[in-house]
Design a protein around this motif. Structure first.
Motif, short mmCIF file in Angstrom:
data_model
loop_
_atom_site.label_atom_id
_atom_site.label_comp_id
_atom_site.label_asym_id
_atom_site.label_seq_id
_atom_site.Cartn_x
_atom_site.Cartn_y
_atom_site.Cartn_z
N UNK A 207 5.86 9.15 -2.23
CA UNK A 207 5.02 8.14 -1.59
C UNK A 207 5.77 7.40 -0.49
N UNK A 208 5.03 7.12 0.58
CA UNK A 208 5.56 6.24 1.61
C UNK A 208 5.08 4.86 1.19
N UNK B 287 0.87 -1.18 0.00
CA UNK B 287 0.00 0.00 0.00
C UNK B 287 0.90 1.23 0.00
N UNK B 288 0.28 2.39 -0.19
CA UNK B 288 1.06 3.63 -0.26
C UNK B 288 0.37 4.72 0.53
N UNK B 289 1.18 5.59 1.10
CA UNK B 289 0.61 6.84 1.63
C UNK B 289 1.15 7.93 0.72
N UNK B 290 0.22 8.61 0.06
CA UNK B 290 0.63 9.64 -0.89
C UNK B 290 1.01 10.91 -0.13
N UNK B 291 2.27 11.33 -0.30
CA UNK B 291 2.73 12.53 0.41
C UNK B 291 2.65 13.75 -0.49
N UNK B 292 2.83 13.54 -1.77
CA UNK B 292 2.70 14.65 -2.73
C UNK B 292 2.44 14.09 -4.12
#
Ligand code: 16G
Length: 258
Positions: free
Chosen positions: A145-146, A113-118
């Motif tokens: 992305x994280x 999965x990803x955490x979108x940072x920008x």
């Protein structure tokens, strides 16, 4: 099954003190077996150097070497105030494969999965224009992305993709989509080769917070420019992996032995 903690755990395994196998190695293997058997789980504290030395009746230097090896093999991590605790063994990234994160994790049976940072559109300038081979002011998608696997943050990635070749890419929801899958399925792009640079460097404050690792923990940084068969740059990226969760491997092709 109730899990023993470091203090109550019995480290009474008798070592073969007259054999050829070094004592630190026997201790290290005994601890790895406990980790692999689930008797010690991720996050559990390991005994200190002092406790190990006392339980196994060895010198502190021997105990230190066993703990050091566990850490360098990715089974443990030390943190000030927390001691040494069990971590996941390192994932081995074969840097000869140009697989995306999503596909790589799925092949390992892990849930990506990803955490979108920008997700922003920039106008190319400076070195980016040379790397992406686009004109100054050309639109470029920037993604930060994280990257997460089975709920554990693994890497921070920053990618730049030239929108001139992939119009509309900026409208994709990259909090859930795989970049390489979209490029392949929607734009018919396949990566042919990449220039990569590997580097070790300490985690910044932001990285240590996002990846839940100690400040200054060692990171494995892979910067790359990935190209199509027609020599068109697809992506300029920098992936920063937690050093204790990843290690890089490569199969060196046959060349003349000199
Ligand atoms: C990999 C790539 C990264 C790419 C990402 C795409 C390396 C060192 N990095 O992590 O450049 O942006 O995959 O992943 O291999 P995705 O298809 O899951 O979005």
């Amino acid at each position: 099954m109730e899990k023993p903690d470091a203090q109550s755990f019995s480290y009474s395994l008798s070592l073969d003190k007259n054999g050829f196998i070094p004592l630190y190695y026997q201790i290290q293997q005994a601890l790895i077996e406990k980790i692999q058997a689930g008797e010690l789980a991720v996050g559990d504290c390991l005994p200190s150097e002092f406790e190990l030395a006392r339980s196994y009746q060895v010198s502190r230097m021997t105990a230190r070497q066993a703990l050091h090896n566990l850490k360098s093999r990715g089974y443990a991590l030390s943190q000030k105030g927390r001691g040494t605790y069990v971590t996941r063994p390192k994932l081995e990234k074969n840097i000869m494969h140009l697989r995306g994160f999503t596909e790589d994790m799925k092949r390992r049976g892990m849930m990506p999965s990803s955490r979108l940072l920008a997700q922003t559109v920039l106008l190319a300038k400076g070195v980016l224009t040379e790397q992406l081979r686009v004109e100054e002011g050309s639109a470029v998608l920037q993604l930060r992305r994280l990257r997460i696997a089975d709920g554990t943050p693994m890497a921070l990635e920053e990618s730049h993709i030239p929108l001139k070749h992939y119009p509309g890419l900026e409208r994709t929801d990259f909090s859930s989509e795989s970049l390489y899958k979209v490029l392949r399925d929607k734009y018919g792009v396949r990566a042919a080769w990449a220039d990569e640079v590997l580097e070790a460097s300490p985690a910044t404050r932001e990285e240590s917070e996002l990846l839940s690792i100690p400040k200054n923990a060692i990171m494995l940084s892979i910067s790359r420019v990935i190209m199509t068969t027609a020599e068109i740059p697809i992506e300029v990226a920098c992936s920063r992996y937690c050093g204790h969760r990843y290690r890089a491997s490569i199969r060196v092709p046959t060349t003349t032995i000199e």
